[in-house]
Write a protein that holds these residues in place. Structure first.
Motif, PDB file in Angstrom:
ATOM      1  N   TYR A 195       0.436  -9.206  -7.684  1.00  0.00           N
ATOM      2  CA  TYR A 195      -0.675  -8.098  -7.606  1.00  0.00           C
ATOM      3  C   TYR A 195      -1.030  -8.103  -6.503  1.00  0.00           C
ATOM      4  N   ALA A 196      -1.905  -8.871  -5.922  1.00  0.00           N
ATOM      5  CA  ALA A 196      -2.557  -8.489  -4.823  1.00  0.00           C
ATOM      6  C   ALA A 196      -1.630  -8.254  -3.681  1.00  0.00           C
ATOM      7  N   ARG A 197      -0.351  -8.695  -3.990  1.00  0.00           N
ATOM      8  CA  ARG A 197       0.633  -8.088  -2.675  1.00  0.00           C
ATOM      9  C   ARG A 197       1.024  -6.077  -3.042  1.00  0.00           C
ATOM     10  N   LEU A 198       0.539  -5.905  -4.471  1.00  0.00           N
ATOM     11  CA  LEU A 198       0.998  -4.704  -4.902  1.00  0.00           C
ATOM     12  C   LEU A 198      -0.437  -3.628  -4.465  1.00  0.00           C
ATOM     13  N   GLY A 199      -1.211  -4.530  -4.082  1.00  0.00           N
ATOM     14  CA  GLY A 199      -3.141  -3.919  -3.638  1.00  0.00           C
ATOM     15  C   GLY A 199      -3.895  -4.155  -5.054  1.00  0.00           C
ATOM     16  N   SER A 200      -3.835  -5.126  -6.039  1.00  0.00           N
ATOM     17  CA  SER A 200      -5.181  -5.201  -6.629  1.00  0.00           C
ATOM     18  C   SER A 200      -6.191  -6.089  -5.923  1.00  0.00           C
TER      19      SER A 200
END
Length: 475
Positions: A195-200
């Protein structure tokens, strides 16, 4: 409307584990009915292994491209979130199990959709999705392959907010701006990085640190990788209560003070065998844990007709290990029905036993960097009474230098000094999951170190770390 049916074996649960058990039973010459209340293919296919890895892989591939001079200059954009989610959907067949059901039929297995419970010796009652009640009588055995369910922690206020479990996180259609993760285990850290790499903007609350079963150097590398992607990892952070935030999100109050706020809350604090509602009480068993032998047979059942495999057996809650158990159990049931020699009380390394569950269980954390481990840690080996030593080093070989600029990794082997064989191996670093099977073979095969020395690693590959470990050990 009530119907009756008879078969050789009933398998309750049509996930990957149940499918494998039923397949081996049918291959062994018996008939089998497979009962499933949800999607055929189970947790791994739709909400766990496959979708979570599909969410992780694009970010890792992008990182790999950026880790090499020459390719990093060609990378001009960021992840396409919509494309990542669509690719994830393709791996779950858009949560349509028609293909899996077709495989079951093609394998000669009878599929019944409904919720099953035990009603007596070799007796199963199914409340079908069509509203019928089906009584199935098994001539030989009943196999529980019902998987596991999330363990929800007793946090004040958690029942008052809308929170995600891992199913919700792996199947989500949108990426939240802020995500709070409670739990530092495998699923927690994998989904945090995805999720961090997807923008969170992600915060992980890990009371006991992350990946507690792995050696500290491996945990440290994974934590470093998470933080490089902007994940805030709070070790020793213990949630005291949960409630709704003023901005409409979720607010977690920590023991000792302080709060963390997110648009979504993911609770990933482990799993337990899914045994409730199966009617185990009618057999005098508690619906919490089951005691099974290496062939999956449940203790305390007259006639030895009840078996449990995979997460339901509660040994190693890993898909690959559950499928391995299912193959052994299916073969054992079929062989016992035919009274084959050696099947009643099989030897340790018989095909009727899941012996590797005791000391050769492989597991991978698919973060970037990866962490991969098989067998025992040094502490576990010594606790088991083994005269154990450890040899460890940074992964710094020609293959790792070629794999990525500034490659960082770590490897460890644990040796039983009395037998001079490996009992545990851990790798951490980019791409190390592909090293794990060689370690699994060495441990399961109890390969003597003097013979392992002659297994020459190809140059230039990361596998050359095997040579460096053996050299440091003293060979």
């Amino acid at each position: 409307m009530t119907e009756t049916q008879q078969t050789d074996v009933v398998v309750i649960g049509a996930g990957a584990v149940g499918e494998n058990a039923a397949d081996r039973i049918v291959r062994g010459g018996l008939s089998a009915v497979l009962v499933e209340a949800d999607l055929v293919g189970g947790e791994c296919s739709y909400w766990a292994c496959m979708p979570s890895k599909a969410l992780l892989r694009p970010g890792t591939a992008l990182k790999e491209a950026r880790s090499l001079a020459g390719s990093r200059e060609a990378v001009t954009g960021t992840l396409d979130t919509a494309a990542v989610l669509e690719r994830r959907n393709s791996f779950t067949s858009n949560w349509d199990d028609a293909g899996q059901a077709e495989w079951v039929a093609g394998a000669g297995i009878d599929l019944v959709r409904g919720r099953a419970r035990l009603t007596g010796e070799r007796q199963v009652e199914v409340a079908t999705k069509e509203g019928r009640t089906l009584h199935i009588s098994a001539r030989h055995a009943v196999v529980l392959a019902t998987g596991s369910s999330p363990a929800v922690p007793p946090i004040e206020g958690l029942d008052t907010v809308d929170f995600w479990g891992t199913r919700d996180a792996t199947s989500a259609a949108e990426i939240p701006s802020r995500l709070v993760v409670i739990g530092g285990g495998v699923s927690g850290v994998e989904l945090a990085q995805a999720y961090a790499r997807l923008g969170s903007k992600v915060v992980v609350l890990a009371r006991h640190g992350i990946l507690g079963s792995f050696p500290e150097p491996a945990r440290a590398l994974v934590k470093e990788g998470l933080e490089a992607d902007g994940v805030e990892v709070r070790t020793s952070a213990s949630p005291a209560s949960v409630g709704k935030a003023d901005d409409g999100g979720v607010e977690v109050t920590l023991e000792g003070g302080g709060t963390v706020t997110g648009d979504r809350l993911l609770v990933s604090t482990g799993r337990r065998p899914a045994l409730a509602g199966l009617g185990l009480e009618t057999l005098g068993l508690e619906p919490k844990t089951l005691d099974t032998d290496d062939s999956g047979r449940v203790a305390g059942i007259d006639g030895g007709w009840l078996y449990a495999v995979g997460d339901a057996a509660g040994k190693a809650l890993l898909t690959h290990q559950g499928k391995y158990e299912a193959r052994a159990t299916g073969d054992a049931i079929a062989a016992r029905a035919k009274q084959e020699p050696g099947s009643a009380a099989p030897d340790a390394w018989s095909r009727f036993t899941a012996t590797a569950d005791r000391f050769a269980v492989p597991q991978v954390v698919f973060t970037d960097p990866e962490a991969a481990m098989v067998g025992r840690t040094l502490e576990q080996a010594r606790a088991d009474g083994i005269n154990a030593s450890e040899t460890s080093l940074d992964i710094a070989v020609a293959g790792s230098a070629l794999y990525a600029d500034d490659y960082r990794g770590w490897a460890q082997m644990v040796v039983d000094e009395d037998r001079r064989v490996l009992v545990g191996v851990t790798f951490a670093g980019p791409g190390v999951s592909e090293l794990l099977h060689s370690a699994t073979i060495a441990i399961a095969g109890e390969v003597p170190l003097d013979r392992l020395w002659h297994a020459v690693p190809a140059y230039p590959t990361i596998s050359e770390v095997w040579l460096r470990l053996l050299e440091k050990y003293g060979l």
